[in-house]
Design a protein around this motif. Structure first.
Motif, PDB file in Angstrom:
ATOM      1  N   LEU A 445      43.052  45.226  44.771  1.00  0.00           N
ATOM      2  CA  LEU A 445      41.688  44.770  45.058  1.00  0.00           C
ATOM      3  C   LEU A 445      41.122  43.991  43.875  1.00  0.00           C
ATOM      4  O   LEU A 445      40.456  42.966  44.052  1.00  0.00           O
ATOM      5  N   ALA A 446      41.416  44.425  42.649  1.00  0.00           N
ATOM      6  CA  ALA A 446      40.921  43.721  41.464  1.00  0.00           C
ATOM      7  C   ALA A 446      41.530  42.323  41.361  1.00  0.00           C
ATOM      8  O   ALA A 446      40.842  41.345  41.035  1.00  0.00           O
ATOM      9  N   ARG A 447      42.827  42.201  41.654  1.00  0.00           N
ATOM     10  CA  ARG A 447      43.458  40.878  41.610  1.00  0.00           C
ATOM     11  C   ARG A 447      42.866  39.956  42.677  1.00  0.00           C
ATOM     12  O   ARG A 447      42.672  38.759  42.427  1.00  0.00           O
ATOM     13  N   GLU A 448      42.597  40.474  43.870  1.00  0.00           N
ATOM     14  CA  GLU A 448      42.027  39.648  44.931  1.00  0.00           C
ATOM     15  C   GLU A 448      40.628  39.162  44.542  1.00  0.00           C
ATOM     16  O   GLU A 448      40.271  38.007  44.800  1.00  0.00           O
ATOM     17  N   ILE A 449      39.849  40.015  43.908  1.00  0.00           N
ATOM     18  CA  ILE A 449      38.517  39.609  43.453  1.00  0.00           C
ATOM     19  C   ILE A 449      38.622  38.509  42.405  1.00  0.00           C
ATOM     20  O   ILE A 449      37.884  37.513  42.435  1.00  0.00           O
ATOM     21  N   ALA A 450      39.551  38.682  41.464  1.00  0.00           N
ATOM     22  CA  ALA A 450      39.738  37.652  40.437  1.00  0.00           C
ATOM     23  C   ALA A 450      40.164  36.328  41.065  1.00  0.00           C
ATOM     24  O   ALA A 450      39.692  35.256  40.666  1.00  0.00           O
ATOM     25  N   ARG A 451      41.050  36.371  42.048  1.00  0.00           N
ATOM     26  CA  ARG A 451      41.510  35.141  42.707  1.00  0.00           C
ATOM     27  C   ARG A 451      40.359  34.437  43.398  1.00  0.00           C
ATOM     28  O   ARG A 451      40.244  33.204  43.344  1.00  0.00           O
ATOM     29  N   LEU A 452      39.493  35.174  44.072  1.00  0.00           N
ATOM     30  CA  LEU A 452      38.357  34.576  44.764  1.00  0.00           C
ATOM     31  C   LEU A 452      37.370  33.934  43.800  1.00  0.00           C
ATOM     32  O   LEU A 452      36.593  33.056  44.195  1.00  0.00           O
ATOM     33  N   HIS A 453      37.407  34.348  42.546  1.00  0.00           N
ATOM     34  CA  HIS A 453      36.521  33.775  41.539  1.00  0.00           C
ATOM     35  C   HIS A 453      37.214  32.686  40.712  1.00  0.00           C
ATOM     36  O   HIS A 453      36.644  32.185  39.740  1.00  0.00           O
ATOM     37  N   GLY A 454      38.445  32.318  41.099  1.00  0.00           N
ATOM     38  CA  GLY A 454      39.166  31.312  40.342  1.00  0.00           C
ATOM     39  C   GLY A 454      39.781  31.841  39.060  1.00  0.00           C
ATOM     40  O   GLY A 454      40.132  31.056  38.175  1.00  0.00           O
ATOM     41  N   GLY A 455      39.931  33.146  38.951  1.00  0.00           N
ATOM     42  CA  GLY A 455      40.513  33.756  37.759  1.00  0.00           C
ATOM     43  C   GLY A 455      41.838  34.434  38.072  1.00  0.00           C
ATOM     44  O   GLY A 455      42.478  34.165  39.087  1.00  0.00           O
ATOM     45  N   ARG A 456      42.235  35.363  37.220  1.00  0.00           N
ATOM     46  CA  ARG A 456      43.502  36.076  37.411  1.00  0.00           C
ATOM     47  C   ARG A 456      43.467  37.395  36.647  1.00  0.00           C
ATOM     48  O   ARG A 456      42.581  37.620  35.809  1.00  0.00           O
ATOM     49  N   ILE A 457      44.438  38.246  36.929  1.00  0.00           N
ATOM     50  CA  ILE A 457      44.631  39.497  36.206  1.00  0.00           C
ATOM     51  C   ILE A 457      46.066  39.531  35.709  1.00  0.00           C
ATOM     52  O   ILE A 457      47.003  39.284  36.467  1.00  0.00           O
ATOM     53  N   ASP A 458      46.247  39.812  34.421  1.00  0.00           N
ATOM     54  CA  ASP A 458      47.575  39.865  33.808  1.00  0.00           C
ATOM     55  C   ASP A 458      47.758  41.198  33.105  1.00  0.00           C
ATOM     56  O   ASP A 458      46.801  41.783  32.556  1.00  0.00           O
ATOM     57  N   ILE A 459      49.004  41.669  33.109  1.00  0.00           N
ATOM     58  CA  ILE A 459      49.380  42.845  32.327  1.00  0.00           C
ATOM     59  C   ILE A 459      49.967  42.340  31.020  1.00  0.00           C
ATOM     60  O   ILE A 459      50.959  41.602  31.016  1.00  0.00           O
ATOM     61  N   LEU A 460      49.376  42.710  29.895  1.00  0.00           N
ATOM     62  CA  LEU A 460      49.789  42.222  28.585  1.00  0.00           C
ATOM     63  C   LEU A 460      50.874  43.125  28.014  1.00  0.00           C
ATOM     64  O   LEU A 460      50.892  44.339  28.257  1.00  0.00           O
ATOM     65  N   TYR A 461      51.782  42.516  27.272  1.00  0.00           N
ATOM     66  CA  TYR A 461      52.859  43.274  26.635  1.00  0.00           C
ATOM     67  C   TYR A 461      52.917  42.918  25.158  1.00  0.00           C
ATOM     68  O   TYR A 461      52.723  41.768  24.766  1.00  0.00           O
ATOM     69  N   GLY A 462      53.200  43.956  24.322  1.00  0.00           N
ATOM     70  CA  GLY A 462      53.297  43.766  22.885  1.00  0.00           C
ATOM     71  C   GLY A 462      53.852  45.011  22.226  1.00  0.00           C
ATOM     72  O   GLY A 462      54.418  45.906  22.885  1.00  0.00           O
ATOM     73  N   SER A 463      53.671  45.075  20.927  1.00  0.00           N
ATOM     74  CA  SER A 463      54.216  46.201  20.164  1.00  0.00           C
ATOM     75  C   SER A 463      53.351  47.453  20.260  1.00  0.00           C
ATOM     76  O   SER A 463      53.726  48.509  19.751  1.00  0.00           O
ATOM     77  N   TRP A 464      52.189  47.344  20.871  1.00  0.00           N
ATOM     78  CA  TRP A 464      51.298  48.488  20.990  1.00  0.00           C
ATOM     79  C   TRP A 464      51.822  49.488  22.029  1.00  0.00           C
ATOM     80  O   TRP A 464      52.701  49.188  22.826  1.00  0.00           O
ATOM     81  N   SER A 465      51.213  50.648  22.026  1.00  0.00           N
ATOM     82  CA  SER A 465      51.531  51.663  23.035  1.00  0.00           C
ATOM     83  C   SER A 465      50.433  51.665  24.086  1.00  0.00           C
ATOM     84  O   SER A 465      49.302  51.270  23.838  1.00  0.00           O
ATOM     85  N   GLY A 466      50.790  52.119  25.283  1.00  0.00           N
ATOM     86  CA  GLY A 466      49.812  52.159  26.362  1.00  0.00           C
ATOM     87  C   GLY A 466      49.797  50.863  27.164  1.00  0.00           C
ATOM     88  O   GLY A 466      50.592  49.948  26.957  1.00  0.00           O
ATOM     89  N   ALA A 467      48.852  50.801  28.098  1.00  0.00           N
ATOM     90  CA  ALA A 467      48.723  49.646  28.984  1.00  0.00           C
ATOM     91  C   ALA A 467      47.520  48.816  28.577  1.00  0.00           C
ATOM     92  O   ALA A 467      46.481  49.356  28.175  1.00  0.00           O
ATOM     93  N   ARG A 468      47.693  47.494  28.696  1.00  0.00           N
ATOM     94  CA  ARG A 468      46.592  46.561  28.452  1.00  0.00           C
ATOM     95  C   ARG A 468      46.547  45.590  29.623  1.00  0.00           C
ATOM     96  O   ARG A 468      47.489  44.844  29.853  1.00  0.00           O
ATOM     97  N   ILE A 469      45.439  45.606  30.357  1.00  0.00           N
ATOM     98  CA  ILE A 469      45.255  44.744  31.532  1.00  0.00           C
ATOM     99  C   ILE A 469      44.076  43.829  31.269  1.00  0.00           C
ATOM    100  O   ILE A 469      43.005  44.280  30.842  1.00  0.00           O
ATOM    101  N   ARG A 470      44.276  42.538  31.533  1.00  0.00           N
ATOM    102  CA  ARG A 470      43.267  41.533  31.214  1.00  0.00           C
ATOM    103  C   ARG A 470      42.767  40.859  32.492  1.00  0.00           C
ATOM    104  O   ARG A 470      43.559  40.373  33.303  1.00  0.00           O
ATOM    105  N   LEU A 471      41.466  40.852  32.677  1.00  0.00           N
ATOM    106  CA  LEU A 471      40.794  40.123  33.749  1.00  0.00           C
ATOM    107  C   LEU A 471      40.236  38.838  33.155  1.00  0.00           C
ATOM    108  O   LEU A 471      39.370  38.883  32.282  1.00  0.00           O
ATOM    109  N   GLN A 472      40.756  37.694  33.615  1.00  0.00           N
ATOM    110  CA  GLN A 472      40.331  36.403  33.083  1.00  0.00           C
ATOM    111  C   GLN A 472      39.464  35.688  34.112  1.00  0.00           C
ATOM    112  O   GLN A 472      39.862  35.515  35.263  1.00  0.00           O
ATOM    113  N   LEU A 473      38.259  35.260  33.702  1.00  0.00           N
ATOM    114  CA  LEU A 473      37.325  34.564  34.581  1.00  0.00           C
ATOM    115  C   LEU A 473      36.951  33.204  33.973  1.00  0.00           C
ATOM    116  O   LEU A 473      36.956  33.065  32.744  1.00  0.00           O
ATOM    117  N   PRO A 474      36.632  32.205  34.820  1.00  0.00           N
ATOM    118  CA  PRO A 474      36.206  30.902  34.282  1.00  0.00           C
ATOM    119  C   PRO A 474      34.873  31.022  33.550  1.00  0.00           C
ATOM    120  O   PRO A 474      33.951  31.699  34.026  1.00  0.00           O
TER     121      PRO A 474
END
Length: 489
Positions: A445-474
Motif C-alpha cells: 500500500l505504501a508503494r502504491e501511494i508513492a507511485r500515485l504521487h510520482g515518487g517511489r519506495i526503496d529498500i536501502l542496503y549498506g554496512s549498517w544493521s537492520g532495515a532502512r526503507i526510504r520514501l522518495q517524493l517530488p
C-alpha cells in the motif's frame, strides 16, 4: 525452434509497391513490343510522305519529259497540304515543278545533290523559309531527284513544330538480309541504354517517395499505437482515437476500445466487491472484539483478542487499498519535515510500548515543500513505522529521518530484509515471516501511494544493521505558484 521476427508493415508495403511498379513497367514494354511486331508501322513525316507519293506518281510524256500523274494518294495528300510544291529532275536535265517554290530552292541542283541519297534542307533559326526534303530515288521512269516540301513558309505551321528523326542501318549478309547475330546484341545494348535511365529514375523515385508516402499513410496508426502504449492502470478508461486511423485498421481499434471498456468495467466491479466485502467484515469483527473483551483474562482470551485485532487491521488495509484510487480532495503543499516530525511523535507511544526508542532526525535545515494528499502520505509513513515495530526485534531505536531531497527514511535495528527478498516484500499478502501478525499489505500500500504521487519506495542496503526503507517524493521549487500563494497568505 528459431523465433520468427515480426515483419514491418511499412516495408512490406514498400517492397510490394516496388515489385508492382517493376512488373507494370516490364508488362508495358512487352505490350509495346507486341503491338509493334503485330502492326509493323511505318513512321513517315510530311516531307517524306510527299517524296513517297511523288515518286509513285512521276512518269514521262511522249517526248521523254517528266510529268506527275494525279494519283489518288497524291490527290489526298494535296488536300491535306494545299501548299505542296516540288521540283523533280532527272539525269538528262528534264524537270517538272509545281507550286510556289521558294527562290532558295528553285535553283537547287549540281553534282553534289545528285550523289546524295536523301537529305533534309533547312535554314538558320529565324529564317522564315521552309524546310524541304531532297531525295534521289529510283522510279518507273529511272532515277530522279525530288525536292519538295509540304509548306511554302514557316509561318504556315500550327505554332509548334516537332521533328523526330530516327535512322537505323542494320548489318546485312550477302543476300541483303539482316545479320541478326550481329544486330541483336547491338539492338539489346541500344534498348538497354534507352531504358536504363528510365528504370534508374523510376527506381530512385520509388525508393525515396514510396517509403515517405507509406510512412505518412501510417502516421495516424503510429500515433494511436503511442497512445495505447501510455495506457496504464491509472487511465485505463482512455479510448484510442480513430480519426487518423486507416479504414482497414479502424475495426481493430474499435475492438481494442471495447476490450478496454470491458476490462475497466470488470476492474470496477472487482473493486466494488472488495470494498463492500471489507466494509461488511468490519461489523462482525467489531462484534467479535466486543465479545472478546467480556471474556475473562487468560492466555487464550488474550490470544483471541490479538487475532481479532489482526483481522480488523487486515480489513482496514483492504478497504484503504481499494479506496486509494478514489481519494477525494485536492493536493496540499506541506513541509515534509513538519509532517514526518508529527507522525514520529504520534507513533512514539506505540514504539515505547513495544520496547523501542524513537528518534527523529532532519538533515534539511529549511522546509521541504511537496504537493501531496496528506492523508495518503500519512498512511504510507504509518505503514513503514508499523513495519519497523513489527519486524525490528523489539529492541534498539527506530529512527525517522528527513532530507532536503524529499526523502523520508525509517530505520530500525532488527534483523533486516534479506537481499533476495527486497522485491517480494512489496507483493500483496506476502509476509517475510509466516507467523508475523502483519497482513502483508503495508509495504504494498505504501508503494502504491508513492507511485500515485510520482515518487517511489526503496529498500536501502549498506554496512549498517537492520532495515532502512526510504520514501522518495517530488520536491517543489521554491518559486512554485502554490508555495508563493501560501507564503503570501
Amino acid at each position: 525452434m528459431k523465433k520468427s521476427r515480426p515483419r514491418s508493415l511499412q516495408w512490406v508495403l514498400v517492397r510490394r509497391l516496388i515489385l508492382l511498379q517493376a512488373a507494370s513497367f516490364v508488362a508495358l514494354i512487352v505490350l509495346l513490343v507486341a503491338i509493334l511486331m503485330i502492326a509493323q508501322p511505318r513512321l513517315i513525316i510530311d516531307n517524306e510522305a510527299a517524296i513517297k507519293h511523288l515518286s509513285e506518281a512521276v512518269a514521262r510524256d511522249e517526248n521523254g519529259g517528266l510529268l506527275v500523274r494525279d494519283t489518288e494518294e497524291l490527290r489526298a495528300f494535296r488536300e491535306d497540304f494545299p501548299n505542296l510544291w516540288f521540283v523533280i529532275r532527272d539525269a538528262d536535265g528534264h524537270f517538272v515543278q509545281e507550286g510556289s517554290i521558294p527562290a532558295a530552292y528553285e535553283a537547287a541542283g549540281g553534282e553534289l545533290l545528285k550523289n546524295i541519297g536523301r537529305a533534309t534542307l533547312r535554314f538558320d533559326e529565324g529564317d522564315r523559309r521552309p524546310e524541304a526534303a531532297l531525295a534521289n530515288v529510283d522510279t518507273d521512269v529511272g532515277p530522279v531527284q525530288i525536292l519538295t516540301s509540304s509548306i511554302s513558309s514557316r509561318d504556315e505551321n500550327d505554332g509548334l513544330e516537332v521533328e523526330i528523326s530516327v535512322n537505323a542501318d542494320m548489318a546485312k549478309d550477302a543476300n541483303g538480309n539482316p545479320d541478326w547475330l550481329r544486330v541483336l546484341p547491338v539492338l539489346a545494348l541500344l534498348i538497354l541504354c534507352l531504358l536504363l535511365p528510365i528504370i534508374v529514375v523510376m527506381g530512385v523515385a520509388t525508393l525515396v517517395t514510396t517509403p515517405a508516402v507509406v510512412r505518412r499513410s501510417l502516421a495516424g496508426l503510429v500515433a494511436t499505437a503511442d497512445q495505447a502504449g501510455r495506457i496504464d492502470i491509472d487511465n485505463r478508461a482512455v479510448q484510442l482515437e480513430t480519426a487518423q486511423v486507416p479504414t482497414e485498421i479502424a475495426p481493430m481499434v474499435h475492438a481494442f476500445n471495447n476490450a478496454l471498456s470491458r476490462l475497466d468495467e470488470g476492474y470496477d466491479q472487482r473493486n466494488r466487491f472488495l470494498t463492500d466485502a471489507a466494509h461488511e467484515l468490519r461489523t462482525p469483527i467489531a462484534i467479535l472484539r466486543t465479545r472478546a473483551e467480556l471474556l475473562q483474562e487468560d492466555p487464550q482470551s488474550a490470544r483471541l483478542r490479538k487475532d481479532i485485532e489482526r483481522l480488523s487491521h487486515l480489513a482496514q488495509q483492504l478497504l484503504e487499498r481499494q479506496v486509494l484510487e478514489h481519494s477525494a480532495g485536492s493536493r496540499e503543499v506541506v513541509d515534509l519535515v513538519a509532517l514526518a516530525k508529527t507522525l514520529a511523535a504520534d507513533f512514539a507511544p506505540l514504539a515505547f510500548e513495544a520496547g523501542y526508542e524513537l528518534a527523529f532526525e532532519a538533515e534539511a535545515t529549511k522546509p521541504v515543500p511537496t504537493s501531496i494528499h496528506v492523508q495518503q502520505i500519512e498512511q504510507a509513513v504509518a505503514n513503514l513505522l508499523r513495519n519497523a515495530v513489527e519486524h525490528g526485534g523489539n529492541r534498539g531505536t527506530i529512527t525517522v529521518l528527513v532530507d532536503a531531497r524529499g526523502g523520508i527514511e525509517v530505520h530500525d535495528d532488527g534483523p533486516g530484509i534479506p537481499h533476495d527478498e527486497r522485491e517480494r516484500v512489496f507483493e500483496p499478502f506476502y509476509r517475510l515471516r509466516p507467523r508475523s501478525s502483519g497482513a502483508g499489505l503495508g509495504l504494498n500500500l505504501a508503494r502504491e501511494i508513492a507511485r500515485l504521487h510520482g515518487g517511489r519506495i526503496d529498500i536501502l542496503y549498506g554496512s549498517w544493521s537492520g532495515a532502512r526503507i526510504r520514501l522518495q517524493l517530488p520536491v517543489l521549487d521554491v518559486n512554485h505558484p502554490a508555495i508563493l500563494s501560501t507564503a503570501s497568505a
